[in-house]
Design a protein around this motif. Sequence first.
Motif, PDB file in Angstrom:
ATOM      1  N   PRO A  62       0.804  -1.224   0.000  1.00  0.00           N
ATOM      2  CA  PRO A  62       0.000   0.000   0.000  1.00  0.00           C
ATOM      3  C   PRO A  62       0.841   1.281   0.000  1.00  0.00           C
ATOM      4  O   PRO A  62       0.473   2.271  -0.642  1.00  0.00           O
ATOM      5  N   ALA A  63       1.986   1.274   0.689  1.00  0.00           N
ATOM      6  CA  ALA A  63       2.837   2.469   0.705  1.00  0.00           C
ATOM      7  C   ALA A  63       3.412   2.744  -0.676  1.00  0.00           C
ATOM      8  O   ALA A  63       3.425   3.900  -1.136  1.00  0.00           O
ATOM      9  N   LEU A  64       3.869   1.707  -1.349  1.00  0.00           N
ATOM     10  CA  LEU A  64       4.379   1.896  -2.714  1.00  0.00           C
ATOM     11  C   LEU A  64       3.271   2.327  -3.662  1.00  0.00           C
ATOM     12  O   LEU A  64       3.492   3.149  -4.562  1.00  0.00           O
ATOM     13  N   THR A  65       2.068   1.791  -3.472  1.00  0.00           N
ATOM     14  CA  THR A  65       0.943   2.192  -4.308  1.00  0.00           C
ATOM     15  C   THR A  65       0.622   3.671  -4.102  1.00  0.00           C
ATOM     16  O   THR A  65       0.378   4.401  -5.068  1.00  0.00           O
ATOM     17  N   ALA A  66       0.636   4.126  -2.854  1.00  0.00           N
ATOM     18  CA  ALA A  66       0.386   5.542  -2.575  1.00  0.00           C
ATOM     19  C   ALA A  66       1.434   6.417  -3.250  1.00  0.00           C
ATOM     20  O   ALA A  66       1.112   7.456  -3.837  1.00  0.00           O
ATOM     21  N   PHE A 124       0.147  11.674   1.040  1.00  0.00           N
ATOM     22  CA  PHE A 124       0.648  10.308   1.078  1.00  0.00           C
ATOM     23  C   PHE A 124      -0.218   9.440   1.983  1.00  0.00           C
ATOM     24  O   PHE A 124      -0.617   8.340   1.600  1.00  0.00           O
ATOM     25  N   PHE A 125      -0.529   9.946   3.180  1.00  0.00           N
ATOM     26  CA  PHE A 125      -1.316   9.130   4.100  1.00  0.00           C
ATOM     27  C   PHE A 125      -2.771   8.997   3.647  1.00  0.00           C
ATOM     28  O   PHE A 125      -3.407   7.967   3.896  1.00  0.00           O
ATOM     29  N   SER A 155      -5.368   2.987  -0.498  1.00  0.00           N
ATOM     30  CA  SER A 155      -4.778   1.816  -1.154  1.00  0.00           C
ATOM     31  C   SER A 155      -4.614   0.627  -0.219  1.00  0.00           C
ATOM     32  O   SER A 155      -3.901  -0.319  -0.555  1.00  0.00           O
ATOM     33  N   LEU A 156      -5.270   0.639   0.909  1.00  0.00           N
ATOM     34  CA  LEU A 156      -5.186  -0.507   1.820  1.00  0.00           C
ATOM     35  C   LEU A 156      -5.789  -1.772   1.212  1.00  0.00           C
ATOM     36  O   LEU A 156      -5.488  -2.875   1.661  1.00  0.00           O
TER      37      LEU A 156
END
Length: 184
Positions: free
Chosen positions: A38-42, A65-66, A72-73
């Motif tokens: 999810p972080a990479l997707t964001a 970002f957050f 994107s979770l």
Amino acid sequence: MKKKLDLSTLMAAIHLVAVLSAVCFGTVYLSLSILTIPALTAAFVIGKDVIYKRYDVHDGLVRRFFKELKASLGMMKYFPLQLLILLQAAGMYGAEKTGLTYLSYPMLVCISFVCALIVYVIAFHVFYQPKPPITTIDIDTQKMADKAVQLLIERICGIRSEREIITISGELILKGSVRNISEK
């Protein structure tokens, strides 16, 4: 004609990369790598919006970002790919400790393949997946075909010589591309 790269554009790109890298790394590190995908997707979503000029780098990058991370979770469904990488890394560590170093090379190839697969999956979801579904109109094609055949037969038999305009009603099917204006 090529666009000239000015200092503000260069600084904005450095700012984007530095801040997104730090926030993405912090998220992955603090979540014990559970939120990697999810972080990479964001980060991909923000990068796409910057490329398509739908987002200004100076408008609260960390907050954005957050927000995108929360959105994107749903990408957590690909968490087994991360587990596969973890198992391969543990296998490499075990191979090194037991003196079977040659076994770590195929595991490294598998890790590389799975990392490339993760990047592909993220890119597919960010760039290619149709969002939102397009609103359509459902027209009774059987009724339209029946009427067309009937008019064609009438013209061939000489019953009808002039053209006729036919109106066939359809049903509006609302999908994700429209919303109720009373919603906020």
